[in-house]
Design a protein around this motif. Structure first.
Motif, PDB file in Angstrom:
ATOM      1  N   TRP A 250       0.860  -1.190   0.000  1.00 49.50           N
ATOM      2  CA  TRP A 250       0.000   0.000   0.000  1.00 49.50           C
ATOM      3  C   TRP A 250       0.892   1.236   0.000  1.00 49.50           C
ATOM      4  O   TRP A 250       1.770   1.372   0.848  1.00 49.50           O
TER       5      TRP A 250
ATOM      6  N   ALA B 219      -8.515   5.246   0.390  1.00 46.83           N
ATOM      7  CA  ALA B 219      -9.813   4.569   0.511  1.00 46.83           C
ATOM      8  C   ALA B 219     -10.264   4.042  -0.853  1.00 46.83           C
ATOM      9  O   ALA B 219     -10.743   2.906  -0.967  1.00 46.83           O
ATOM     10  N   GLU B 220     -10.086   4.850  -1.891  1.00 42.34           N
ATOM     11  CA  GLU B 220     -10.511   4.408  -3.223  1.00 42.34           C
ATOM     12  C   GLU B 220      -9.691   3.203  -3.692  1.00 42.34           C
ATOM     13  O   GLU B 220     -10.228   2.238  -4.239  1.00 42.34           O
TER      14      GLU B 220
ATOM     15  N   ARG C 197      -8.163   0.980  -1.852  1.00 42.31           N
ATOM     16  CA  ARG C 197      -8.528  -0.225  -1.083  1.00 42.31           C
ATOM     17  C   ARG C 197      -9.862  -0.786  -1.571  1.00 42.31           C
ATOM     18  O   ARG C 197     -10.050  -2.005  -1.652  1.00 42.31           O
ATOM     19  N   GLU C 198     -10.783   0.105  -1.913  1.00 40.92           N
ATOM     20  CA  GLU C 198     -12.075  -0.363  -2.424  1.00 40.92           C
ATOM     21  C   GLU C 198     -11.886  -1.066  -3.775  1.00 40.92           C
ATOM     22  O   GLU C 198     -12.461  -2.119  -4.037  1.00 40.92           O
ATOM     23  N   ARG C 199     -11.038  -0.477  -4.623  1.00 38.64           N
ATOM     24  CA  ARG C 199     -10.784  -1.073  -5.933  1.00 38.64           C
ATOM     25  C   ARG C 199     -10.078  -2.425  -5.824  1.00 38.64           C
ATOM     26  O   ARG C 199     -10.183  -3.266  -6.712  1.00 38.64           O
TER      27      ARG C 199
ATOM     28  N   THR D  93     -10.627  -4.622  -3.479  1.00 47.48           N
ATOM     29  CA  THR D  93     -11.487  -5.627  -2.837  1.00 47.48           C
ATOM     30  C   THR D  93     -11.899  -6.788  -3.757  1.00 47.48           C
ATOM     31  O   THR D  93     -11.797  -7.947  -3.344  1.00 47.48           O
TER      32      THR D  93
ATOM     33  N   THR E 159     -11.216 -10.667  -2.834  1.00 47.63           N
ATOM     34  CA  THR E 159     -12.354 -11.587  -2.711  1.00 47.63           C
ATOM     35  C   THR E 159     -12.157 -12.777  -3.644  1.00 47.63           C
ATOM     36  O   THR E 159     -12.364 -13.934  -3.259  1.00 47.63           O
TER      37      THR E 159
END
Ligand code: ATP
Ligand code: MG
Ligand code: MG
Length: 395
Positions: free
Chosen positions: A211, A377-378, A380-382, A384, A388
Motif C-alpha cells: 500500500w 480509501a478508493e 482499497r475499495e478497488r 477488494t 475476494t
C-alpha cells in the motif's frame, strides 16, 4: 521491467537468463541475449564481453565471476559492485555492516548449526527465535521459526535450514505491528533520493500486498513516521553501500513507533513495482538512469494512492473456468493467474503485469497488479474484488 524502461530510451540490452524466451528477452529483441544461468561463470564472462555496463536483478549471482569481469574487462562498469553484492548475499555480514554504522536493527548473532549452537542462541535471544540461512535466502526460504528449544525442535530446524552445510545466524523475534519499505536511488554523481515509504504485507514470508504511500492508522499515529522511515533507509544506503542504483530497504515498525531495518536488496524491489504506474519516474527508470550516469527522475507519486497485489502461481492449473459473459481469452496455464487478470481488467485504475514465465508453479511470482486511485480509501475499495477472488479460489 528494467528492459521495458531501457527500450523507451533506445538503450540496447543483452540479457543473460535460461531459455531463449526468458521474460526479459520477450521485451527487447537482440541477437546478444545469452541462454544460460546467472550462476554460470563462463556465461557471465561472455555477456561481459558484449556490454559496457552490467547490472543484476537478483543478488544470488556468481560474485567470483563478477570479480573476474572486474579484472578481465576493466572497462565494464558493474552496478551494484561485486563487493556490495558479496556483502548483501551474506545476511549476517549485511547486518554486521549496518550495525557498525549505527543503523537501527534488532538483536542478532552468528549461530553454529548444531544442537549446542542453536540452544545457546535461543537462551541468549529468547523464543520464538528467527533462524536464518546466511546465504541464498529469498521469499523466506532460508528462514525457520524455532518455537521451542528441545532436541526434536532444534533437529527439525537444522534439517530444514542447513542440511548440515549452510551457515546460519539468529535474529531475536521482532514483534512488529507493520512492515514497511523504502526504495532509495543514488545517481552516479552521488545524488540520493527516495520513494515514499510504503506498507508491505507478507503471506508465508512472501510479499503479498503493498500500500502506497504508508497510511497512518490508530496504532501508529505519529505523523512523522513515513519521513522517519525514509530517513533511516537513505542513511543506511549512504553510510553502508557505495555506487549508483536502486536499493530496497525492508523495515519493521514496532508498536512504540520504533523502526528497525530488516534487510536491504541492492536492486529494484518487489515493494517498488507500484512506482511504474504511481510515480513520476519508476524504480526501473531510475535504476537505469543511475547506472548510466543520467539525471535521476522524480520519485514523487503522481496519483493519490496505489496498491500492488502479487500474483503467485497456484496448484490450481487447468483451463480457465469463466462465466459465458466474460472473454474466454486465456493468459497463462494457471487458473488463478487468469482469474485475477480477468477481474483486474474490470477494475478502473488497475494494471495487470504478467511476466511471461514459461510455466506456473505453486507460489511462483507470475505477475502483479497495480491499482491507482485518488485516495487510499478508493484504492482499497478497488482492490477488494481481487482479494475476494483470491479468497474464493483459495477456499
Ligand atoms: P526476501 O524475499 O524479502 O529477500 P528473505 O528470504 O530474505 O525474503 P526476510 O526478509 O529475512 O526473508 O524475512 C521474510 C519475512 O519474515 C519478513 O518480511 C517478516 O515478515 C518475517 N521476519 C523476518 N525476520 C523476522 C524477525 N526477526 N522477527 C519476526 N519476523 C521476521
Ligand atoms: Mg532477502
Ligand atoms: Mg525480505
Amino acid at each position: 521491467m528494467l528492459a521495458a524502461s531501457a527500450s523507451l530510451l533506445n538503450i540496447k540490452v543483452a540479457v543473460l537468463d535460461v531459455g531463449v524466451d526468458a521474460p526479459a528477452k520477450q521485451i527487447i529483441a537482440s541477437s546478444s541475449h545469452i541462454d544460460g544461468s546467472f550462476r554460470n561463470k563462463e556465461k557471465i564472462l561472455e555477456i561481459a564481453s558484449k556490454v559496457d555496463i552490467l547490472t543484476v536483478e537478483i543478488e544470488h549471482v556468481d560474485v567470483e565471476a563478477l570479480e573476474a569481469v572486474q579484472k578481465g574487462h576493466p572497462n565494464v562498469a558493474i552496478h551494484p559492485s561485486p563487493s556490495t553484492i558479496r556483502l548483501i548475499q551474506d545476511k549476517l555480514s549485511q547486518k554486521r555492516l549496518l550495525a557498525s554504522f549505527g543503523c537501527p536493527l534488532g538483536s542478532f548473532q552468528a549461530v553454529d548449526a548444531n544442537q549446542d549452537g542453536i540452544a545457546h542462541a535461543a537462551k541468549e535471544l529468547g523464543l520464538p527465535l528467527m533462524l536464518k540461512s546466511r546465504t541464498m535466502a529469498y521469499d523466506g526460504r532460508g528462514n525457520y521459526v524455532l518455537r521451542s528449544a528441545d532436541f526434536e525442535s532444534i533437529t527439525a530446524a537444522i534439517d530444514f535450514l542447513s542440511h548440515g552445510s549452510r551457515k546460519l545466524y539468529a535474529e531475536k523475534w521482532v514483534p512488529f505491528v507493520k512492515e514497511l519499505a523504502v526504495m532509495v536511488v543514488r545517481g552516479l554523481d552521488g545524488t540520493i533520493s527516495s520513494y515514499p515509504a510504503v506498507e508491505t504485507i507478507h503471506r508465508n514470508n512472501v510479499c503479498h500486498l503493498v500500500w502506497a504511500p504508508f497510511r497512518l492508522s490508530n496504532i501508529d499515529q505519529d505523523p512523522t513516521l513515513p519521513t522517519k522511515a525514509e530517513h533511516i533507509a537513505r542513511e543506511a544506503i549512504e553510510k553502508a553501500f557505495e555506487g549508483p542504483g536502486v536499493f530496497g530497504v525492508e523495515m519493521f515498525l514496532l508498536n512504540d513507533g520504533e523502526i528497525l531495518i530488516n534487510e536491504i536488496a541492492p536492486r529494484p524491489h518487489n515493494s517498488g513495482h507500484y512506482t511504474i504506474e504511481a510515480c513520476e519516474s519508476s524504480q526501473y527508470d531510475n535504476h537505469l538512469r543511475a547506472i548510466l550516469g543520467l539525471p535521476l527522475g522524480s520519485t514523487r507519486m503522481k496519483v493519490g494512492a496505489a496498491g500492488m497485489l502479487n500474483i503467485l502461481g497456484s496448484s490450481n492449473s487447468g483451463p480457465l473456468k469463466i462465466s459465458p459473459s466474460q472473454s474466454s481469452l486465456s493468459f497463462s496455464d494457471d487458473f488463478l493467474v487468469d482469474k485475477l487478470t480477468h477481474v483486474a481488467l474490470g477494475i478502473p485504475g488497475a494494471s495487470p503485469h504478467l511476466y511471461g514465465k514459461a510455466q506456473s508453479r505453486k507460489g511462483r511470482k507470475m505477475g502483479h497488479i497495480t491499482i491507482v486511485g485518488t485516495s487510499d480509501a478508493e484504492v482499497r475499495e478497488r482492490m477488494t474484488p481481487l482479494l475476494t477472488c483470491l479468497a474464493e479460489v483459495e477456499g
